[in-house]
Design an enzyme around this catalytic site. Structure first.
Site, PDB file in Angstrom:
ATOM      1  N   HIS A  18       0.838  -1.203   0.000  1.00 32.23           N
ATOM      2  CA  HIS A  18       0.000   0.000   0.000  1.00 32.23           C
ATOM      3  C   HIS A  18       0.875   1.255   0.000  1.00 32.23           C
ATOM      4  O   HIS A  18       0.618   2.205  -0.750  1.00 32.23           O
ATOM      5  CB  HIS A  18      -0.905   0.038   1.238  1.00 32.23           C
ATOM      6  CG  HIS A  18      -1.915  -1.059   1.312  1.00 32.23           C
ATOM      7  ND1 HIS A  18      -2.097  -1.813   2.443  1.00 32.23           N
ATOM      8  CD2 HIS A  18      -2.803  -1.517   0.402  1.00 32.23           C
ATOM      9  CE1 HIS A  18      -3.059  -2.696   2.235  1.00 32.23           C
ATOM     10  NE2 HIS A  18      -3.506  -2.534   0.990  1.00 32.23           N
ATOM     11  N   LYS A  42     -16.196  -7.624   5.113  1.00 28.75           N
ATOM     12  CA  LYS A  42     -14.907  -8.311   5.127  1.00 28.75           C
ATOM     13  C   LYS A  42     -14.496  -8.745   6.534  1.00 28.75           C
ATOM     14  O   LYS A  42     -13.481  -9.393   6.695  1.00 28.75           O
ATOM     15  CB  LYS A  42     -13.811  -7.400   4.549  1.00 28.75           C
ATOM     16  CG  LYS A  42     -13.767  -7.355   3.057  1.00 28.75           C
ATOM     17  CD  LYS A  42     -12.502  -6.661   2.604  1.00 28.75           C
ATOM     18  CE  LYS A  42     -12.311  -6.759   1.115  1.00 28.75           C
ATOM     19  NZ  LYS A  42     -11.040  -6.141   0.691  1.00 28.75           N
ATOM     20  N   ARG A  91      -1.878  -6.154  -8.508  1.00 31.69           N
ATOM     21  CA  ARG A  91      -0.727  -6.978  -8.158  1.00 31.69           C
ATOM     22  C   ARG A  91      -0.499  -8.077  -9.186  1.00 31.69           C
ATOM     23  O   ARG A  91       0.615  -8.489  -9.436  1.00 31.69           O
ATOM     24  CB  ARG A  91      -0.922  -7.616  -6.784  1.00 31.69           C
ATOM     25  CG  ARG A  91      -0.876  -6.632  -5.659  1.00 31.69           C
ATOM     26  CD  ARG A  91      -1.162  -7.332  -4.374  1.00 31.69           C
ATOM     27  NE  ARG A  91      -2.484  -7.945  -4.483  1.00 31.69           N
ATOM     28  CZ  ARG A  91      -3.298  -8.187  -3.484  1.00 31.69           C
ATOM     29  NH1 ARG A  91      -2.926  -7.911  -2.271  1.00 31.69           N
ATOM     30  NH2 ARG A  91      -4.483  -8.719  -3.669  1.00 31.69           N
ATOM     31  N   SER A 129      -2.953  -7.995   2.473  1.00 32.73           N
ATOM     32  CA  SER A 129      -3.352  -7.882   3.872  1.00 32.73           C
ATOM     33  C   SER A 129      -3.845  -9.221   4.406  1.00 32.73           C
ATOM     34  O   SER A 129      -3.592  -9.574   5.558  1.00 32.73           O
ATOM     35  CB  SER A 129      -4.449  -6.829   4.035  1.00 32.73           C
ATOM     36  OG  SER A 129      -3.956  -5.550   3.732  1.00 32.73           O
TER      37      SER A 129
END
Length: 167
Positions: A18, A42, A91, A129
């Protein structure tokens, strides 16, 4: 006119990936607004307030970075701030399919708001994450993936009560 971009995400937790994208965006924009999404679906490890505060602490040395939490639609948040550009990171190729659908929805909601993509550096491209939380939960060393303050917060979170009593 100050050129700003919104970088949205759950940032649960903030990773070096990030931070890499924020630094790349600052080469192109005068200000990056890190927009921390509440996103209770989430089931975040840290509360919205904890994530906002943690990111502010980690990034406090750069006045070109603002950190704000939000719980409404990203497009509405962008309109509130009068920032017509959203940053998304890619990514891997599989990220593009999801992001493409997201762009379509956002364009339907407001065709005047654009999305740009940046790729993280090779050393950050594999960091997520989710993986950081999994490794930390199992007692692994995540210091190569996240800033020291995040390591500290993760260690506090994953300390088992029975383990701390036996020491």
């Amino acid at each position: 006119m100050l050129k700003s971009i919104i970088y949205p995400g759950s940032f649960d937790p903030l990773t070096k990936g990030h931070i890499d994208l924020i630094q790349r965006a600052l080469k192109l924009f005068d200000c990056v607004v890190v927009a921390v999404a509440e996103n209770t679906e989430k089931k975040p490890l840290f509360s919205l307030q904890e994530r906002v505060q943690l990111i502010k602490e980690v990034l406090k040395g750069d006045s070109r970075i603002e950190v704000q939490g939000f719980s409404n639609l990203l497009i509405d948040f962008a309109k509130q701030l009068k920032i017509p550009v959203i940053l998304r990171g890619l990514r891997r190729v599989s990220d593009f399919e999801y992001e493409y659908q997201l762009i379509g929805m956002n364009r339907h909601l407001d065709p005047d708001i654009e999305t740009i993509f940046l790729l993280p550096g090779e050393d950050c491209a594999y960091i997520s994450s989710t993986f950081v939380k999994e490794v930390a939960a199992l007692g692994g060393d995540v210091s190569v993936f996240v800033p020291p303050l995040v390591v500290k917060k993760l260690k506090k979170h994953f300390i088992l009560p029975s383990a701390s009593k036996s020491k």
